[in-house]
Scaffold this active site. Sequence first.
Site, PDB file in Angstrom:
ATOM      1  N   ASN A 132      -9.356  -5.560  -0.617  1.00  0.00           N
ATOM      2  CA  ASN A 132      -9.480  -6.920  -0.918  1.00  0.00           C
ATOM      3  C   ASN A 132     -10.372  -6.990  -2.241  1.00  0.00           C
ATOM      4  O   ASN A 132     -10.686  -8.137  -2.527  1.00  0.00           O
ATOM      5  CB  ASN A 132      -9.962  -7.835   0.128  1.00  0.00           C
ATOM      6  CG  ASN A 132      -8.800  -8.066   1.267  1.00  0.00           C
ATOM      7  OD1 ASN A 132      -9.120  -7.345   2.401  1.00  0.00           O
ATOM      8  ND2 ASN A 132      -7.446  -7.969   1.092  1.00  0.00           N
TER       9      ASN A 132
ATOM     10  N   VAL B   8     -13.488 -10.073  -6.151  1.00  0.00           N
ATOM     11  CA  VAL B   8     -13.141 -10.229  -4.563  1.00  0.00           C
ATOM     12  C   VAL B   8     -11.992 -11.225  -4.577  1.00  0.00           C
ATOM     13  O   VAL B   8     -11.910 -12.122  -5.212  1.00  0.00           O
ATOM     14  CB  VAL B   8     -14.313 -10.731  -3.950  1.00  0.00           C
ATOM     15  CG1 VAL B   8     -14.041 -11.064  -2.596  1.00  0.00           C
ATOM     16  CG2 VAL B   8     -15.581  -9.627  -3.813  1.00  0.00           C
ATOM     17  N   CYS B   9     -11.154 -10.596  -3.641  1.00  0.00           N
ATOM     18  CA  CYS B   9      -9.837 -11.543  -3.471  1.00  0.00           C
ATOM     19  C   CYS B   9      -9.692 -11.931  -1.929  1.00  0.00           C
ATOM     20  O   CYS B   9      -9.117 -11.147  -1.134  1.00  0.00           O
ATOM     21  CB  CYS B   9      -8.896 -10.816  -4.342  1.00  0.00           C
ATOM     22  SG  CYS B   9      -7.132 -11.813  -3.656  1.00  0.00           S
ATOM     23  N   ILE B  10     -10.286 -13.201  -1.689  1.00  0.00           N
ATOM     24  CA  ILE B  10     -10.109 -13.514  -0.369  1.00  0.00           C
ATOM     25  C   ILE B  10      -9.790 -14.958  -0.592  1.00  0.00           C
ATOM     26  O   ILE B  10     -10.023 -15.845  -1.511  1.00  0.00           O
ATOM     27  CB  ILE B  10     -11.289 -13.466   0.676  1.00  0.00           C
ATOM     28  CG1 ILE B  10     -12.617 -14.038   0.008  1.00  0.00           C
ATOM     29  CG2 ILE B  10     -11.515 -11.837   0.930  1.00  0.00           C
ATOM     30  CD1 ILE B  10     -13.639 -14.087   1.123  1.00  0.00           C
TER      31      ILE B  10
END
Length: 170
Positions: A82, A89-91
Amino acid sequence: MTELQSALLLRRQLAELNKNPVEGFSAGLIDDNDLYRWEVLIIGPPDTLYEGGVFKAHLTFPRDYPLRPPKMKFITEIWHPNVDKSGDVCISILHEPGEDKYGYEKPEERWLPIHTVETIMISVISMLADPNGDSPANVDAAKEWREDRNGEFKRKVARCVRKSQETAFE
């Protein structure tokens, strides 16, 4: 939300984190004159492949925070499904509020103005412990995490942890 209000909110959140530190990370300003750019140090969570790591990241807040989420980028190299290869950051909670055009996330999983630096960091630490392989930012890391978790994936993470320890306080 005016820029003054967002700056006051960020100052209050920073003061609160300094007064009552949260286990697993520390936060401060990159430059004392800019409340919108923070540096965080994340301690790799215990009982995960990231344990023992000291990962530096930057949070960049929009001027209309908390109506919109900050961007988060790891400065320390990290191998994670992620986190894309440039460190972004990919959340879900860092995604713009509202409907997901791909229909993958519910609106309540995305950014909400109630989130704070503390809730963001707790989500990121949780993401380190439990990656979301269904929505990867780093497809190669996600593939290794699914197919070779105890082999190549574990080796790459261990290398990042070692490197993070060597560069943590530069």
